[in-house]
Enzyme design. Sequence first.
Site, PDB file in Angstrom:
ATOM      1  N   LEU A  24       0.820  -1.219   0.000  1.00 54.97           N
ATOM      2  CA  LEU A  24       0.000   0.000   0.000  1.00 54.97           C
ATOM      3  C   LEU A  24       0.848   1.261   0.000  1.00 54.97           C
ATOM      4  O   LEU A  24       0.433   2.300  -0.512  1.00 54.97           O
ATOM      5  CB  LEU A  24      -0.929   0.017   1.223  1.00 54.97           C
ATOM      6  CG  LEU A  24      -1.991  -1.085   1.294  1.00 54.97           C
ATOM      7  CD1 LEU A  24      -2.767  -0.975   2.602  1.00 54.97           C
ATOM      8  CD2 LEU A  24      -2.944  -0.988   0.110  1.00 54.97           C
ATOM      9  N   GLY A  25       2.031   1.189   0.614  1.00 55.01           N
ATOM     10  CA  GLY A  25       2.877   2.369   0.687  1.00 55.01           C
ATOM     11  C   GLY A  25       4.197   2.054   1.347  1.00 55.01           C
ATOM     12  O   GLY A  25       4.368   1.004   1.980  1.00 55.01           O
ATOM     13  N   ASP A  77       3.810  15.202  13.689  1.00 51.95           N
ATOM     14  CA  ASP A  77       3.977  14.920  12.262  1.00 51.95           C
ATOM     15  C   ASP A  77       2.644  15.020  11.526  1.00 51.95           C
ATOM     16  O   ASP A  77       2.292  14.155  10.730  1.00 51.95           O
ATOM     17  CB  ASP A  77       4.600  13.537  12.068  1.00 51.95           C
ATOM     18  CG  ASP A  77       5.265  13.390  10.695  1.00 51.95           C
ATOM     19  OD1 ASP A  77       5.533  14.426  10.055  1.00 51.95           O
ATOM     20  OD2 ASP A  77       5.495  12.247  10.263  1.00 51.95           O
ATOM     21  N   LYS A 125       1.573  -2.387   8.885  1.00 50.52           N
ATOM     22  CA  LYS A 125       2.826  -1.647   8.789  1.00 50.52           C
ATOM     23  C   LYS A 125       3.936  -2.538   9.345  1.00 50.52           C
ATOM     24  O   LYS A 125       3.949  -2.864  10.535  1.00 50.52           O
ATOM     25  CB  LYS A 125       2.758  -0.340   9.580  1.00 50.52           C
ATOM     26  CG  LYS A 125       4.054   0.476   9.520  1.00 50.52           C
ATOM     27  CD  LYS A 125       4.102   1.571  10.578  1.00 50.52           C
ATOM     28  CE  LYS A 125       3.139   2.690  10.275  1.00 50.52           C
ATOM     29  NZ  LYS A 125       3.337   3.831  11.217  1.00 50.52           N
ATOM     30  N   PHE A 135       9.949   4.172   7.934  1.00 47.28           N
ATOM     31  CA  PHE A 135       9.730   3.128   8.931  1.00 47.28           C
ATOM     32  C   PHE A 135       9.729   1.746   8.312  1.00 47.28           C
ATOM     33  O   PHE A 135       9.964   0.748   8.981  1.00 47.28           O
ATOM     34  CB  PHE A 135       8.379   3.354   9.610  1.00 47.28           C
ATOM     35  CG  PHE A 135       7.250   3.463   8.622  1.00 47.28           C
ATOM     36  CD1 PHE A 135       6.674   2.332   8.069  1.00 47.28           C
ATOM     37  CD2 PHE A 135       6.802   4.705   8.214  1.00 47.28           C
ATOM     38  CE1 PHE A 135       5.662   2.437   7.145  1.00 47.28           C
ATOM     39  CE2 PHE A 135       5.779   4.815   7.289  1.00 47.28           C
ATOM     40  CZ  PHE A 135       5.203   3.681   6.745  1.00 47.28           C
ATOM     41  N   GLY A 136       9.389   1.648   7.023  1.00 48.91           N
ATOM     42  CA  GLY A 136       9.249   0.353   6.389  1.00 48.91           C
ATOM     43  C   GLY A 136       8.164   0.362   5.333  1.00 48.91           C
ATOM     44  O   GLY A 136       8.007   1.338   4.603  1.00 48.91           O
ATOM     45  N   VAL A 137       7.376  -0.715   5.286  1.00 48.75           N
ATOM     46  CA  VAL A 137       6.383  -0.898   4.225  1.00 48.75           C
ATOM     47  C   VAL A 137       5.021  -1.177   4.845  1.00 48.75           C
ATOM     48  O   VAL A 137       4.916  -1.853   5.873  1.00 48.75           O
ATOM     49  CB  VAL A 137       6.785  -2.068   3.288  1.00 48.75           C
ATOM     50  CG1 VAL A 137       5.793  -2.199   2.134  1.00 48.75           C
ATOM     51  CG2 VAL A 137       8.198  -1.859   2.751  1.00 48.75           C
TER      52      VAL A 137
END
EC number: 2.7.11.1
Length: 886
Positions: A587-588, A705, A608, A592-594
């Site tokens: 998805l994105g 953020d 996540k 931080f990762g995927v």
Amino acid sequence: METRSKLMLLACATFSIISLVKSQNQQGFISLYCGLPSNESPYIEPLTNLTYISDVNFVRGGKTGNIKNNSDIDFTSRPYKVLRYFPEGIRNCYSLSVKQGTKYLIRTLFFYGNYDGLNTSPRFDLFLGPNIWTSVDVQKVDGGDGVIEEIIHVTRCNILDICLVKTGTTTPMISAIELRPLRYDTYTARTGSLKKILHFYFTNSGKEVRYPEDVYDRVWIPHSQPEWTQINTTRNVSGFSDGYNPPQDVIKTASIPTNVSEPLTFTWMSESSDDETYAYLYFAEIQQLKANETRQFKILVNGVYYIDYIPRKFEAETLITPAALKCGGGVCRVQLSKTPKSTLPPQMNAIEIFSVIQFPQSDTNTDEVIAIKNIQSTYKVSRISWQGDPCVPIQFSWMGVSCNVIDISTPPRIISLDLSSSGLTGVITPSIQNLTMLRELDLSNNNLTGVIPPSLQNLTMLRELDLSNNNLTGEVPEFLATIKPLLVIHLRGNNLRGSVPQALQDRENNDGLKLLRGKHQPKSWLVAIVASISCVAVTIIVLVLIFIFRRRKSSTRKVIRPSLEMKNRRFKYSEVKEMTNNFEVVLGKGGFGVVYHGFLNNEQVAVKVLSQSSTQGYKEFKTEVELLLRVHHVNLVSLVGYCDKGNDLALIYEFMENGNLKEHLSGKRGGPVLNWPGRLKIAIESALGIEYLHIGCKPPMVHRDVKSTNILLGLRFEAKLADFGLSRSFLVGSQTHVSTNVAGTLGYLDPEYYQKNWLTEKSDVYSFGIVLLEIITGQPVIEQSRDKSYIVEWAKSMLANGDIESIMDRNLHQDYDTSSSWKALELAMLCINPSSTLRPNMTRVAHELNECLEIYNLTKRRSQDQNSSKSSGHTVTFISDIPSAR
């Protein structure tokens, strides 16, 4: 005579010397030369000897424009060298001190003169108080480019607001404002005010007549027609003692039909066939008639017979239509036909035509308007929306002011005042006590000094009082306990001394408060007070916090990865692989990762997975899990579970079907464009999520953020805030910030946070202001191809032109409400104020955004009502609380 008294209103008497002297002294006159610098002497108009002063002290905004060329213009004999134009804001108002209940001739003049070099005639709306007066279209007329708007109006209070409202791409401007008091018994309409259509006197002299010949400074325009013959006299004509007083130059001339057998006919056009019109006909026999001569004629208006009339010899009369006229097809006609007895043709000296204009919306309560304007003056509040009526119309209501608007006939009342973070200094002004219907008063986060004044006890309807984070001194006053509806008092962050008064403690400990009608209220209505009570108590609290912190720190040393609460939400890594089908659909991606798509119990989820190369991986992972396990809000993304197995770290969220906000604003998502109400709804829901972090969490949290990619959208485009890995908690009370290393996303970072490493909830407000600019403009936060690459600088440069269309997202195709969008834009600029103390809190941001949506819905409903009124039958309109995406 009996017929005459029934059918016509008659004004007849000798000339009033007293009235003339008063007017020639300009008593009660207000003459403003708009754009005249304040350091210049008043301008004395040479033809009239009228004194015009600068408008600087009557209006807050605007700039001076210089006329390019007016040498060939003789526009009502007035000076046209400068004007005032308003490139900023949507409503700009002149505030004039008048006498309540007085009838005024109010005249506004607009002479464009190509001051801006654009050769584009401005168009805008003109308001009188909270009601629209007319739409102004400054177009070329008779070789010039000027417009005069004139009205006769009885003032409702002692402050009169004349407002210019921007409606399109052109900039409102004005040249002069004139007020002239009239006799109370003149120009009387059964309802409404009278808008001037024309002032004609019948002559071919070509001379305009006004002050000082006309004691009220009416402007009489000469008028003749080819089929008429002009007659005049050098002999004076007697005038009136009851108010109308036509000038001698007007009443000493008249017109008769050239063909004496024909009627004298005068026609005019009304703006609409539905308009109601009054005609004022001026007569005086100005010829010396022979013994065998008679002048008698029938008066017909729109074909309706009124009277057989004989003019008085050298004595003026005004005949007034007894009721408002309606003209079929918009064509109105007065016809004078001689009777069989008459040997002379009919004649008429002058005529005035007015249309009735209704001003249905009541002004805000007069005492409260005076109070709020005194507050504005005392604290020098410079918010651009603080002009005109504070409450109505609702689309222009003042930022931070909420009102109770029952119906258009009832004066609105101010029920909430939010001046938090407004840079206020000095003591709490006594003017606040005159806002007697206040339910909420927020003066927090300012620099107010002195004691809590006894005048506040006059706010008998007050429910919530927030005086926190000021420099107030003295004791907590006992009189606060006497305000029966008072539910919440915020006093933290001041220099108050002593203990809480017993009366307040009694209310706090009472299970039932006696309120209106002798009924008791449940315990939830108790008064909550947060105040600095004593140094000992503070010391004890600090020691306890240090003890708890050391225990937690010690525990952290013993366990490298402390166990997380609610282990029933913990998943094995094999389960994570299974729900993502071995990490099949991405998805994105981020630092931080995927994020992968998955299914859990046949429900979609977002997973996540933390990258092992992430530098602060586990710390942020732990922060996010612990936060989401203890906070629950409809506008925060929900945590379904997590995986914490060795180096395999994953977070499982609810799935948000429509991705993130930035994808939709940039068009990368594809599909329909978010419409304006849909964008406002997303902004409101995002603001509520941030507000919950700031005031709903214990301890409060700062997201750190906030950005458009962290605002996720569900199936029905409901908005939820995501990604809490950088969130930090902060203590309440005297602590105003947390010192921390800078973290966040470039472009969204609070400059104060970036420069000082000071983190406050206002850092989130700044970031949200950037998001709001994205929502309004559709522009990326940083775009190197723009002249101003940073969205803040770009927005400021566009605002300088005052053109809302150049700022709004072009993908909206101008399908938005101007008032709503201006209000949202002003709020965004307030959020990104470089000084954090001047930014609003998120509660106020959410409230103002709600008002933006209400304004849009109100405008939409009015438009639908107007359309439906043109057709038969009944129409039911459903307003959804979930605006759709287009």
